[in-house]
Scaffold this motif. Structure first.
Motif, short mmCIF file in Angstrom:
data_model
loop_
_atom_site.label_atom_id
_atom_site.label_comp_id
_atom_site.label_asym_id
_atom_site.label_seq_id
_atom_site.Cartn_x
_atom_site.Cartn_y
_atom_site.Cartn_z
N ALA A 28 1.18 -1.67 0.36
CA ALA A 28 0.12 0.15 -0.05
C ALA A 28 1.14 1.35 0.05
O ALA A 28 1.80 1.30 1.20
CB ALA A 28 -0.63 -0.14 0.97
N ALA B 248 0.38 5.05 0.50
CA ALA B 248 -0.48 5.80 0.86
C ALA B 248 0.31 7.59 0.94
O ALA B 248 1.31 7.52 1.77
CB ALA B 248 -0.74 5.25 1.88
N ALA C 260 -7.51 5.09 2.59
CA ALA C 260 -7.37 4.31 3.44
C ALA C 260 -7.90 4.56 5.41
O ALA C 260 -6.85 4.57 5.86
CB ALA C 260 -6.08 4.79 3.06
N GLN D 245 -4.82 5.89 -0.99
CA GLN D 245 -3.58 4.46 -1.39
C GLN D 245 -4.19 3.87 -2.75
O GLN D 245 -4.99 3.80 -3.11
CB GLN D 245 -3.66 3.43 0.13
N ASN E 134 -3.48 0.15 -3.93
CA ASN E 134 -2.72 -1.24 -3.72
C ASN E 134 -2.24 -2.09 -4.83
O ASN E 134 -2.63 -1.63 -5.69
CB ASN E 134 -4.20 -1.62 -3.28
N THR F 101 1.04 -5.02 3.57
CA THR F 101 0.32 -4.97 3.75
C THR F 101 -0.17 -6.61 3.62
O THR F 101 -1.77 -7.13 4.52
CB THR F 101 -0.83 -4.48 3.32
#
Length: 236
Positions: A65, A67, A121, A128, A130, A166
């Motif tokens: 992630a 972010a 997020a 964010q 992914n 993550t």
């Protein structure tokens, strides 16, 4: 690795429906994540047949992630994209690749990275992207994960931007359909072996070898590819 593969992997679970490749006469899949599939298969699925092809996965992937919690939306987007570009600039030298996709993997490049969606997020002022980082599986899973971790830590942050893993390590496999002939050969050899035990007056009837190619993870590094065959030993 359908994975591939994001090989996701994501690695732990109980018995479930296996991952499935496209039909034999359809275009072959690219790289798929082993534990991500159309039917939500999970690791160590127990109802696969005995005969199939066991091999090492092609790559390992980690979910990322990227972010930012900067208050201004444009600033968040700029910080996320700056970190993503920094990761892309360092990927080749580090021997890794950025990819995206929940089933079949697609490379993230400088031509398409801005197309990745930015999701919330957890707060209104946090966004964010992914994606995943992938490395060839040339040794142990531990070595692969250490290499991916080192890459993530080396990517410079910008402003209030962050880059973090993550999820758990996942495995991928490239174009599972390419192994169909090898799988069917193993099934045929096994069927002939057991038919011969009953003597020359018996033959074997086989079905299911024209079905889709399935796969599941069977160890930290290996995948098991198979077709849903069935055979019956019958008198001639």
């Amino acid at each position: 690795m359908k994975p591939g593969f994001f090989l996701a992997a994501a690695l732990l679970g109980t018995a479930a429906v296996p991952a499935v490749a496209q039909e034999a006469n359809a275009p072959g899949l690219g790289e798929v994540v082993v534990t991500s599939n159309r039917l939500n298969a999970r690791y160590a699925q127990q109802d696969r047949p005995v005969v199939g092809l066991r091999r090492q996965a092609d790559s390992a992937v980690l979910q990322l992630a990227i972010a930012s919690d900067s208050r201004d939306e444009a600033t968040r987007k700029r910080e996320i994209h700056t970190i993503m570009l920094a990761a892309l600039d360092r990927a080749a030298a580090a021997g890794v690749e950025l990819v995206t996709g929940s089933f079949e993997l697609v490379p993230v490049t400088k031509a398409n990275y801005q197309d990745l969606p930015l999701a919330s997020a957890g707060r209104v002022d946090t966004s964010q992207a992914n994606l995943m980082v992938k490395v060839k599986l040339a040794g142990s899973v531990t070595a692969a994960e250490q290499r991916l971790d080192a890459f993530i830590k080396a990517v410079p942050r910008t402003g209030r931007g962050t880059i973090d893993k993550t999820g758990a390590l996942a495995l991928t496999i490239v174009n599972p359909d390419q192994y169909r002939d090898a799988i069917v050969t193993l099934v045929a050899d096994n069927a002939r072996h057991y038919a011969a035990m009953f003597g020359p007056d018996y033959a074997v009837q086989v079905s299911g070898v024209d079905g889709q190619v399935f796969w599941s993870q069977v160890s930290g590094t290996d995948v098991f590819l198979y077709v849903p065959y069935r055979y019956t030993i019958v008198p001639k």
